[in-house]
Design an enzyme around this catalytic site. Structure first.
Site, PDB file in Angstrom:
ATOM      1  N   CYS A   1      -2.172  -0.609   7.321  1.00 44.66           N
ATOM      2  CA  CYS A   1      -1.457   0.853   7.319  1.00 44.66           C
ATOM      3  C   CYS A   1      -0.997   1.743   8.463  1.00 44.66           C
ATOM      4  CB  CYS A   1      -1.284   1.435   6.029  1.00 44.66           C
ATOM      5  SG  CYS A   1      -0.872   0.860   4.904  1.00 44.66           S
TER       6      CYS A   1
ATOM      7  N   HIS B   1       0.587  -1.301   0.282  1.00 40.90           N
ATOM      8  CA  HIS B   1       0.292   0.002   0.080  1.00 40.90           C
ATOM      9  C   HIS B   1       0.571   1.612   0.067  1.00 40.90           C
ATOM     10  CE1 HIS B   1      -4.115  -2.044   1.335  1.00 40.90           C
ATOM     11  NE2 HIS B   1      -3.765  -2.643   1.126  1.00 40.90           N
TER      12      HIS B   1
ATOM     13  N   GLU C   1       1.173   3.891   2.195  1.00 39.73           N
ATOM     14  CA  GLU C   1       1.555   4.177   3.033  1.00 39.73           C
ATOM     15  C   GLU C   1       2.734   3.012   3.475  1.00 39.73           C
ATOM     16  OE1 GLU C   1      -3.251   4.310   4.118  1.00 39.73           O
ATOM     17  OE2 GLU C   1      -1.603   3.596   2.556  1.00 39.73           O
TER      18      GLU C   1
ATOM     19  N   CYS D   1      -6.389   2.247   6.676  1.00 38.87           N
ATOM     20  CA  CYS D   1      -6.392   0.957   6.333  1.00 38.87           C
ATOM     21  C   CYS D   1      -6.123   0.137   7.595  1.00 38.87           C
ATOM     22  CB  CYS D   1      -6.924  -0.165   4.928  1.00 38.87           C
ATOM     23  SG  CYS D   1      -4.818  -0.741   5.375  1.00 38.87           S
TER      24      CYS D   1
END
Length: 173
Positions: free
Chosen positions: A93, A60, A62, A90
């Site tokens: 993360c 992701h 992040e 999420c």
């Protein structure tokens, strides 16, 4: 200029950088999310979603930005840093953000289903974490939200059109 106005201006400037990264993710067929990490006014980490292309479910935006910032600062802890991300993080993360000891998260659009901070799970509210995190949501939210909507609109259209190629990415952030 008051400090609050300066912070808001900086937040918009850095969020625009994250939006540019999100656009790049979308261009590559990934869900368009971008993130940057800033320390003392300098970008120390950047990332955009790339789980499909990298075959890595943890890739992701992040996480990619955290990895780069850790390498840049030569530390797995990132105190004094602010993470800017186009969409609310999420659960995965948020856990990494807390473990990295990021001081502040600034996000663009809320993520009603999978957002872990102020939307879906609201994980910071249960008080079990040993790290406190400042959060500022809604910075350039309209732009971030529109980028996501446009990406999924085009993806749905390409799936509905049998003449279009089927090479688009699948899955959520």
């Amino acid at each position: 200029m008051s400090p609050a106005i300066a912070a808001d201006t900086d937040d918009s400037i850095f969020m625009r950088e994250a939006l540019n990264l999100a656009f790049e993710a979308g261009r590559q067929g990934e869900v368009p999310v971008g993130a940057i990490i800033v320390k003392n006014g300098q970008v120390v980490g950047k990332g955009f979603n790339q789980p499909v292309g990298s075959h890595d479910p943890s890739a992701h935006a992040e996480i990619c930005a955290l990895r780069e910032a850790g390498q840049t600062l030569e530390n797995y802890r990132l105190p004094g840093c602010t993470l800017y991300v186009t969409i609310e993080p999420c659960t995965m993360c948020l856990g990494a953000i807390i473990h990295a000891r990021i001081d502040r998260v600034v996000y663009g659009a809320a993520e009603p289903r999978y957002g872990a901070i102020t939307s879906g799970q609201r994980l910071l509210e249960n008080g079990v974490y040993n790290h406190q995190l400042a959060v500022n949501g809604g910075v350039l939210a309209q732009e971030a939200s529109e980028l996501m909507k446009q990406f999924f609109r085009l993806r749905r259209k390409s799936r509905a059109d049998p003449a279009s190629s089927s090479g688009s990415a699948t899955g959520s952030q």
